[in-house]
Enzyme design. Structure first.
Site, mmCIF file in Angstrom:
data_model
loop_
_atom_site.group_PDB
_atom_site.id
_atom_site.type_symbol
_atom_site.label_atom_id
_atom_site.label_comp_id
_atom_site.label_asym_id
_atom_site.label_seq_id
_atom_site.Cartn_x
_atom_site.Cartn_y
_atom_site.Cartn_z
ATOM 1 N N LYS A 22 26.469 25.052 -33.182
ATOM 2 C CA LYS A 22 27.034 25.477 -32.548
ATOM 3 C C LYS A 22 27.522 24.719 -31.962
ATOM 4 O O LYS A 22 29.071 25.491 -31.627
ATOM 5 C CB LYS A 22 26.074 25.253 -30.844
ATOM 6 C CG LYS A 22 26.212 25.867 -30.100
ATOM 7 C CD LYS A 22 25.112 25.673 -28.597
ATOM 8 C CE LYS A 22 25.202 24.072 -28.202
ATOM 9 N NZ LYS A 22 26.008 23.837 -27.146
ATOM 10 N N ASN A 23 28.348 23.874 -31.557
ATOM 11 C CA ASN A 23 29.461 23.200 -31.294
ATOM 12 C C ASN A 23 30.168 22.873 -32.060
ATOM 13 O O ASN A 23 31.412 21.221 -31.764
ATOM 14 C CB ASN A 23 28.384 21.087 -30.721
ATOM 15 C CG ASN A 23 27.824 21.682 -29.317
ATOM 16 O OD1 ASN A 23 27.181 22.567 -28.976
ATOM 17 N ND2 ASN A 23 26.449 20.674 -29.421
ATOM 18 N N CYS A 116 25.468 20.860 -14.603
ATOM 19 C CA CYS A 116 24.463 21.325 -15.814
ATOM 20 C C CYS A 116 23.026 20.540 -15.271
ATOM 21 O O CYS A 116 23.272 20.142 -14.384
ATOM 22 C CB CYS A 116 24.319 20.756 -16.773
ATOM 23 S SG CYS A 116 24.744 19.153 -17.250
ATOM 24 N N ARG A 121 29.459 17.118 -15.398
ATOM 25 C CA ARG A 121 29.520 16.466 -16.362
ATOM 26 C C ARG A 121 31.138 17.696 -16.278
ATOM 27 O O ARG A 121 32.131 18.256 -15.788
ATOM 28 C CB ARG A 121 29.127 17.391 -17.162
ATOM 29 C CG ARG A 121 27.778 16.851 -17.647
ATOM 30 C CD ARG A 121 27.002 18.528 -19.042
ATOM 31 N NE ARG A 121 27.612 18.051 -20.105
ATOM 32 C CZ ARG A 121 27.384 18.665 -21.013
ATOM 33 N NH1 ARG A 121 26.335 20.011 -20.482
ATOM 34 N NH2 ARG A 121 28.508 19.348 -21.867
ATOM 35 N N ASP A 304 22.071 14.679 -27.781
ATOM 36 C CA ASP A 304 21.396 16.071 -27.580
ATOM 37 C C ASP A 304 20.415 15.146 -28.539
ATOM 38 O O ASP A 304 19.578 16.236 -28.749
ATOM 39 C CB ASP A 304 22.425 15.934 -28.905
ATOM 40 C CG ASP A 304 23.559 16.468 -28.196
ATOM 41 O OD1 ASP A 304 24.554 17.528 -28.227
ATOM 42 O OD2 ASP A 304 23.447 16.570 -26.468
ATOM 43 N N ARG A 396 20.410 29.231 -26.521
ATOM 44 C CA ARG A 396 21.617 29.279 -25.957
ATOM 45 C C ARG A 396 22.085 28.627 -27.422
ATOM 46 O O ARG A 396 22.729 28.263 -27.875
ATOM 47 C CB ARG A 396 22.228 27.833 -25.556
ATOM 48 C CG ARG A 396 21.834 29.038 -23.856
ATOM 49 C CD ARG A 396 22.499 27.943 -22.596
ATOM 50 N NE ARG A 396 24.022 27.276 -23.158
ATOM 51 C CZ ARG A 396 24.424 26.992 -22.105
ATOM 52 N NH1 ARG A 396 23.896 26.282 -21.044
ATOM 53 N NH2 ARG A 396 25.647 26.941 -22.154
#
Ligand code: EPZ
Length: 416
Positions: A22-23, A116, A121, A304, A396
């Site tokens: 995803k990132n 968030c 952030r 993460d 997500r």
């Protein structure tokens, strides 16, 4: 609202193919804005976040087709420069369109991302870098507004290592006038992969993989034709699940170097790990050993994976210490893990986890993407049934997670 119902207590066994990252996909999707053309991206994960980013690009005038893991993006028709609050508030990475729009159109109006689940952030480094490159940015009614911008090369150093700000400035610099030198950049594989994609499009970038990048601006680029790198956090999450359930899981389609810090920490906790060029096999111990974890920018232990590691330590023999130095308040999973029987004491940004023999199933609630992943792997190890609510957070960043887990023998089903 979807929930996951999990009956724990069974070791995970088998092989799982890991999806694209995803990132890494989001920055490459943003980079297509730099060039009018037909772009092709392969191994794109089908996630809420990649679909949300596609909607942001369509709002700007791009046309997107997404079949299987192949995404084509036609940016000939990109003629708008506004990324609306409604979309940006659901996904912070939408801010990645700012640099490319300024580089290509000299103007942009992008909503400031909100906070968030775990607090503020900031995006100050994104703005400071772009302003250093000559962009006059105003904050108007919650939007970052740039007009009449001609980006120029600059020497800029990041006070804090930032993945997003590095991605932002790298994309802005490839079309800027002159040479940009970026110091203290993020070394995450997602950043290096973006740089390699941009070089393949004709950008002139030196130093990829090192803390200093030198980018010589060019007039234009060729369209993107990229294969997204595998998701190191998804891979490490499955490795943590094997560690927690005492099973053996073979991760396919991965780059072990991209999650070596996580693999090493799991080895310290007692896992046996066999690495190959594009695979890794993780065998969990009967019971994990307690460990100490301090999150760091890549190649250190990733923030993460902090939540997932706390879950593993919750059933370890002994007391573990997990410190998050990147996000000091990213611990919303702790009270939920406590409902499953974990014994965790929070001291600021340090979690002291006293391992218990067994967790016990309960109703819990996901609060953010990686917190929900930690609840899933804890539920897999817990005695009895757990129900995890609000798993849209999970959707997500994890593609078809329940199917992948069921294929490994987990008793998991999605209920709504
Ligand atoms: C990226 O977020 C990831 N998201 C995050 O993953 C990940 O947790 C984070 O990097 C750290 O690895 C994406 O790639 C889409 P940062 P990002 O800028 O870029 C401070 C997930 O679970 N900072 O590297 O927003 C910041 O507060 C997500 O997939 C500033 O001070 O993170 C933090 O302490 C969650 N000013 C540190 O830098 C800025 O302008 C690192 O943040 C920007 C960041």
């Amino acid at each position: 609202m979807d929930k996951l119902r999990i009956t724990g207590g069974r070791p995970l066994e088998g092989t799982v193919r890991i999806s694209g990252a995803k990132n890494a996909a989001l920055p490459v999707m943003a980079a297509t804005l730099l060039t009018p053309g037909l772009h092709t991206l392969r191994n794109v994960p089908r996630l809420r976040d990649t679909r949300t980013f596609a909607r942001v690009l369509e709002t700007l005038g791009a046309r997107i087709a997404f079949e299987g893991d192949r995404m084509t993006i036609d940016t000939h028709g990109v003629n708008a420069v506004e990324a609306p609050y409604e979309l940006v508030k659901t996904m912070r990475a939408s801010i990645y369109v700012l640099g490319p729009l300024l580089a290509r159109f000299g103007q942009s109006r992008v909503s400031l991302p909100g906070g968030c689940a775990w607090g503020p952030r900031p995006v100050n480094l994104h703005l400071a870098g772009l302003q250093a490159m000559g962009a006059k940015l105003e904050i108007e009614h919650g939007y970052i507004v740039g007009r009449g911008v001609k980006l120029k090369g600059v020497r800029f150093g990041f006070d804090v290592v930032s993945v997003g700000a590095t991605v932002q400035l790298l994309m802005a610099a490839v079309l800027a006038e002159g040479t940009t030198v970026l110091e203290n950049v993020a070394l995450e594989p997602d950043v290096t992969a973006l740089g390699e994609v941009l070089v393949a499009c004709g950008a002139r970038i030196e130093g990829l993989g090192s803390p200093r990048l030198t980018i010589r601006g060019v007039g234009s680029l060729r369209p993107v034709d990229a294969t997204i790198i595998p998701d190191r956090i998804e891979a490490a999450t499955f490795a943590a699940a094997a560690a927690m359930t005492g099973g053996t899981v073979r991760l396919e389609g991965v780059i072990p170097d991209h999650f070596e810090a996580s693999l090493r920490k799991l080895e310290e906790a007692g896992c046996r790990i066999r690495r190959a060029a594009d695979a890794a096999e993780v065998s969990g111990p009967r019971r994990p050993k307690a460990v100490e974890v301090v999150t760091q920018p890549f190649p250190g232990f990733p923030t993460d994976m902090q939540a997932q590691m706390i879950a593993v330590c919750a059933v370890a023999s002994g007391s573990s210490l997990i410190e998050d130095t990147i996000y000091l308040d990213r611990f919303t999973h702790v009270p939920e893990l406590a409902r499953l029987g974990a014994s965790i004491e929070l001291q600021g940004n340090v979690a002291v986890v006293k391992g218990v023999e067994r967790l016990s199933g309960a109703q819990v609630m996901a609060t953010d993407l990686r917190a929900s992943a930690s609840l899933v792997i804890a539920a897999l190890a817990a005695e009895g049934q757990s129900v995890i609510d609000r798993i849209y957070h999970l959707d997500r960043g994890y593609e078809a997670l329940e199917n992948k887990l069921a294929a490994l023998g987990a008793r998991v089903e999605r209920v709504n």
